[in-house]
Scaffold this motif. Structure first.
Motif, short mmCIF file in Angstrom:
data_model
loop_
_atom_site.label_atom_id
_atom_site.label_comp_id
_atom_site.label_asym_id
_atom_site.label_seq_id
_atom_site.Cartn_x
_atom_site.Cartn_y
_atom_site.Cartn_z
N LYS A 1 0.84 -1.21 0.00
CA LYS A 1 0.00 0.00 0.00
C LYS A 1 0.88 1.25 0.00
O LYS A 1 0.58 2.22 -0.69
N GLU A 2 1.94 1.22 0.78
CA GLU A 2 2.85 2.37 0.84
C GLU A 2 3.51 2.60 -0.52
O GLU A 2 3.60 3.74 -0.98
N GLU A 3 3.92 1.52 -1.18
CA GLU A 3 4.52 1.64 -2.51
C GLU A 3 3.49 2.19 -3.50
O GLU A 3 3.81 3.05 -4.32
N GLN A 4 2.26 1.66 -3.40
CA GLN A 4 1.19 2.16 -4.28
C GLN A 4 0.94 3.64 -4.01
O GLN A 4 0.78 4.43 -4.94
N ASN A 5 0.89 4.00 -2.73
CA ASN A 5 0.67 5.40 -2.36
C ASN A 5 1.79 6.29 -2.88
O ASN A 5 1.55 7.40 -3.36
N LYS A 6 3.04 5.80 -2.77
CA LYS A 6 4.17 6.56 -3.28
C LYS A 6 4.04 6.76 -4.79
O LYS A 6 4.29 7.85 -5.31
N LEU A 7 3.62 5.68 -5.48
CA LEU A 7 3.43 5.78 -6.93
C LEU A 7 2.31 6.75 -7.26
O LEU A 7 2.44 7.59 -8.15
N VAL A 8 1.21 6.66 -6.50
CA VAL A 8 0.08 7.57 -6.72
C VAL A 8 0.53 9.02 -6.46
O VAL A 8 0.22 9.93 -7.23
N ILE A 9 1.28 9.21 -5.37
CA ILE A 9 1.77 10.56 -5.03
C ILE A 9 2.69 11.07 -6.14
O ILE A 9 2.58 12.23 -6.56
N LYS A 10 3.56 10.19 -6.63
CA LYS A 10 4.47 10.60 -7.71
C LYS A 10 3.68 10.99 -8.95
O LYS A 10 3.94 12.03 -9.56
N ASN A 11 2.69 10.17 -9.29
CA ASN A 11 1.85 10.48 -10.46
C ASN A 11 1.09 11.79 -10.25
O ASN A 11 0.98 12.60 -11.17
N LEU A 12 0.55 11.98 -9.04
CA LEU A 12 -0.18 13.21 -8.75
C LEU A 12 0.74 14.43 -8.80
O LEU A 12 0.33 15.50 -9.27
N GLU A 13 1.96 14.26 -8.31
CA GLU A 13 2.92 15.37 -8.36
C GLU A 13 3.25 15.72 -9.81
O GLU A 13 3.32 16.90 -10.17
N GLU A 14 3.43 14.69 -10.64
CA GLU A 14 3.71 14.95 -12.06
C GLU A 14 2.51 15.61 -12.72
O GLU A 14 2.66 16.56 -13.50
N GLU A 15 1.32 15.11 -12.39
CA GLU A 15 0.09 15.72 -12.94
C GLU A 15 -0.04 17.16 -12.45
O GLU A 15 -0.42 18.05 -13.22
N ASN A 16 0.32 17.37 -11.19
CA ASN A 16 0.26 18.72 -10.62
C ASN A 16 1.23 19.66 -11.35
O ASN A 16 0.89 20.80 -11.64
#
Length: 151
Positions: free
Chosen positions: A54-69
């Motif tokens: 879950k933490e890895e998924q969250n990190k990936l989601v956060i990374k994707n969201l940061e890139e989208e941001n």
């Protein structure tokens, strides 16, 4: 004395049986607790693995969201620049429209003056036409008179 020792041996055997039963019960309880411990350890391990995933998924989601941001921030900056350009263009158009409106008003005034002049000229033209008709009538009469006089 022998009976006392025999009694003591019997008591010790009986105590040994009770202790063996208690020991078997404790071994069984230990085995159950040990199995629970293994189950809980496995559950903890599974939970930790799940939490790590879950933490890895969250990190990936956060990374994707940061890139989208970042992309959205870039797009927002572009839109703000476009908006500023459009505002400048709007201001320029307002100036041009104001100038055009002034020209239109001047042309309308010129048109009104020209219409008035046209009315005046039309009136003069009508008067001159009337005068011409009178003069032509006079000329025709004089021609007639001259023709008669020649005859």
């Amino acid at each position: 004395r022998l009976l006392g020792h025999q009694q003591e041996i019997n008591n010790l055997k009986q105590r040994n049986i009770v202790l063996d039963e208690e020991n078997a019960h404790l071994k069984n309880e230990f085995s159950n607790l040990n199995q629970k411990f293994k189950d809980k350890s496995q559950e903890l391990k599974d939970t930790e693995e799940c939490a790590q995933k879950k933490e890895e998924q969250n990190k990936l989601v956060i990374k994707n969201l940061e890139e989208e941001n970042k992309g959205l921030n870039t797009r927002c900056a572009d839109l703000l620049n476009d908006l500023e350009k459009l505002r400048k263009q709007e201001a320029q158009w307002k100036i041009e429209i104001s100038g055009t409106d002034a020209k239109i008003k001047n042309l309308e005034n010129d048109l009104t003056e020209t219409r008035e002049q046209m009315k005046e000229l039309h009136s003069k033209c009508s008067k001159l036409s009337s005068q011409l008709a009178v003069k032509q009538e006079e000329l025709s009469q004089k021609d007639y008179d001259m023709t008669r006089a020649r005859q």
